[in-house]
Design a protein around this motif. Structure first.
Motif, PDB file in Angstrom:
ATOM      1  N   GLU A  20       0.827  -1.223   0.000  1.00 45.46           N
ATOM      2  CA  GLU A  20       0.000   0.000   0.000  1.00 45.46           C
ATOM      3  C   GLU A  20       0.852   1.260   0.000  1.00 45.46           C
ATOM      4  O   GLU A  20       0.605   2.196  -0.781  1.00 45.46           O
ATOM      5  CB  GLU A  20      -0.911  -0.008   1.224  1.00 45.46           C
ATOM      6  N   ALA A  47       1.153  -9.877  -7.282  1.00 45.43           N
ATOM      7  CA  ALA A  47      -0.243 -10.049  -6.857  1.00 45.43           C
ATOM      8  C   ALA A  47      -0.569  -9.134  -5.684  1.00 45.43           C
ATOM      9  O   ALA A  47      -1.640  -8.528  -5.634  1.00 45.43           O
ATOM     10  CB  ALA A  47      -0.493 -11.506  -6.476  1.00 45.43           C
ATOM     11  N   ALA A  48       0.363  -9.022  -4.729  1.00 45.56           N
ATOM     12  CA  ALA A  48       0.137  -8.159  -3.565  1.00 45.56           C
ATOM     13  C   ALA A  48       0.079  -6.694  -3.991  1.00 45.56           C
ATOM     14  O   ALA A  48      -0.739  -5.918  -3.481  1.00 45.56           O
ATOM     15  CB  ALA A  48       1.240  -8.369  -2.528  1.00 45.56           C
ATOM     16  N   GLN A  50      -0.836  -5.566  -6.954  1.00 43.54           N
ATOM     17  CA  GLN A  50      -2.071  -5.359  -7.698  1.00 43.54           C
ATOM     18  C   GLN A  50      -3.262  -5.265  -6.748  1.00 43.54           C
ATOM     19  O   GLN A  50      -4.168  -4.443  -6.950  1.00 43.54           O
ATOM     20  CB  GLN A  50      -2.290  -6.496  -8.693  1.00 43.54           C
ATOM     21  N   ARG A  51      -3.259  -6.081  -5.706  1.00 41.62           N
ATOM     22  CA  ARG A  51      -4.339  -6.035  -4.716  1.00 41.62           C
ATOM     23  C   ARG A  51      -4.392  -4.664  -4.052  1.00 41.62           C
ATOM     24  O   ARG A  51      -5.475  -4.077  -3.895  1.00 41.62           O
ATOM     25  CB  ARG A  51      -4.119  -7.122  -3.667  1.00 41.62           C
ATOM     26  N   ALA A  52      -3.234  -4.137  -3.674  1.00 41.88           N
ATOM     27  CA  ALA A  52      -3.195  -2.821  -3.029  1.00 41.88           C
ATOM     28  C   ALA A  52      -3.609  -1.730  -3.999  1.00 41.88           C
ATOM     29  O   ALA A  52      -4.359  -0.812  -3.633  1.00 41.88           O
ATOM     30  CB  ALA A  52      -1.789  -2.550  -2.497  1.00 41.88           C
ATOM     31  N   THR A  54      -5.567  -1.951  -6.626  1.00 40.24           N
ATOM     32  CA  THR A  54      -7.007  -2.036  -6.882  1.00 40.24           C
ATOM     33  C   THR A  54      -7.805  -1.453  -5.720  1.00 40.24           C
ATOM     34  O   THR A  54      -8.775  -0.718  -5.917  1.00 40.24           O
ATOM     35  CB  THR A  54      -7.419  -3.494  -7.128  1.00 40.24           C
ATOM     36  N   ALA A  55      -7.383  -1.780  -4.502  1.00 35.48           N
ATOM     37  CA  ALA A  55      -8.111  -1.306  -3.325  1.00 35.48           C
ATOM     38  C   ALA A  55      -8.018   0.215  -3.182  1.00 35.48           C
ATOM     39  O   ALA A  55      -8.991   0.873  -2.801  1.00 35.48           O
ATOM     40  CB  ALA A  55      -7.555  -1.984  -2.078  1.00 35.48           C
ATOM     41  N   VAL A  77      -3.409 -11.436   4.477  1.00 35.43           N
ATOM     42  CA  VAL A  77      -3.122 -10.042   4.807  1.00 35.43           C
ATOM     43  C   VAL A  77      -3.252  -9.828   6.316  1.00 35.43           C
ATOM     44  O   VAL A  77      -4.195 -10.296   6.949  1.00 35.43           O
ATOM     45  CB  VAL A  77      -4.088  -9.097   4.056  1.00 35.43           C
ATOM     46  N   GLY A 306      -4.139  -3.585   4.607  1.00 38.16           N
ATOM     47  CA  GLY A 306      -5.300  -3.837   3.756  1.00 38.16           C
ATOM     48  C   GLY A 306      -6.449  -2.876   3.950  1.00 38.16           C
ATOM     49  O   GLY A 306      -7.466  -2.979   3.264  1.00 38.16           O
TER      50      GLY A 306
END
Length: 345
Positions: A20, A47-48, A50-52, A54-55, A77, A306
């Protein structure tokens, strides 16, 4: 045109706030990227990241992702896991390799979790020790910086009972040498360094401990005689007040908490209404290695991972410190080249 400064941002523990704050920091430094002053390469889990991303929904970040996987195992997470520990190590390992190959100018690290690192089979006390291992250097030095508060450490992650054993003339000289070099790289031509005492009141003339008079004082006198503005030993409970007042450019602390507490006390911003910290600034710099490395001055913050609320201020500070150090070294190298040309003509 000056070549851009190539920064490797290592993700730290992917289950923490590292992904993040990297995304947020990249957006905050977008202008520097667009101006061609820096290039950002992120090492860790794609992947981590991209997850951050997107969020947070901030749009495309101006960075290049280097996935260091694959890594087996789940990585929830906000939780400690061996998988996340392995991701942490592999990211730093790859970044060091790229730096040593001349493809990266400096490494900026997000926080890792020592417990996860140990679960993954990497028994390091932290980034400083890991980087010393990866570069083949056993005498790295940790410096914390927050504005004009710069503190180098003789010892860091060890029990207090071990600290006196680690305070040797060889170690103290090493810390002073790399601190002097770092301050000059930051543009301070004549650095002023205060050396903190090990014991209360710097030993009180030997009443409260012999190390200050028998080890620290002779080394300080040695550097002063050589023309360096090095003084001490100073009482640990007042020397940081003098540093904050601008009487010194840096303090050499004897152990982890002696140096960390004053810097972190100033670096954390607290919301008086809730009592919670809402931002943190400050930089962790590893000195004495054949590579440049700066880092955030906080941990993985699993409790807020997260949630999209982590501050990227320290990450941006660390990147900017890395830029300053690279620029300083470039200027020094250019000056040396000019001098060599003049001497041969």
């Amino acid at each position: 045109m000056t070549a851009p400064i190539r920064l490797a941002l290592t993700m730290g523990d992917p289950a923490g706030i590292g992904p993040e704050i990297i995304v947020k920091a990249a957006h905050q430094m977008r202008d520097l990227v667009q101006q061609g002053r820096i290039e950002l390469q992120v090492f860790g889990s794609a992947a981590a990241l991209q997850r951050a991303s997107t969020a947070l929904n901030l749009g495309a970040a101006p960075l290049h992702m280097v996935d260091v996987g694959p890594v087996d195992g789940d990585m929830p997470v906000g939780q400690v896991s061996a998988a996340a520990g392995k991701w942490s190590y592999l990211a730093v390992e790859r970044a060091v390799q790229m730096t040593q190959a001349g493809k990266i100018d400096a490494i900026v690290t997000a926080p890792l979790c020592k417990e996860a690192l140990h679960l993954a089979g990497y028994p390091f006390e932290g980034h400083t020790e890991m980087l010393a291992h990866l570069t083949g250097m056993r005498d790295g030095v940790m410096m914390l910086a927050h504005g004009g508060m710069r503190v180098s450490h003789v010892s860091t992650h060890c029990p207090l009972s071990e600290v006196p054993k680690r305070l040797t003339p060889v170690r103290l000289r090493r810390v002073l040498d790399v601190t002097l070099n770092a301050l000059r790289a930051l543009g301070i031509r004549e650095p002023r360094i205060a050396v903190a005492g090990l014991n209360p009141h710097a030993g009180e003339g030997g009443i409260l401990g012999k190390e200050d008079g028998e080890i620290i004082a002779p080394i300080v006198a040695e550097y002063a005689a050589a023309g360096h503005a090095v003084t001490g030993p100073w009482a640990g409970d007042t020397v940081f007040i003098k540093l904050r007042a601008g009487q010194f450019d840096a303090v050499v602390a004897m152990f982890h908490d002696q140096g960390h507490i004053p810097v972190k006390l100033l670096g954390f911003s607290i919301d008086p209404a809730t009592g919670a910290w809402n931002a943190v600034s400050g930089v962790n710099i590893t000195l004495g290695l054949p590579i440049l490395r700066t880092s955030v001055d906080h941990g993985t913050a699993f409790d807020i991972a997260g949630k999209g609320i982590a501050s990227a201020d320290s990450m941006v500070d660390a990147a900017q410190y890395a830029m300053t150090l690279v620029e300083g070294l470039r200027k020094t190298a250019a000056a040396q080249n000019t001098q060599q040309v003049q001497e041969t003509t």
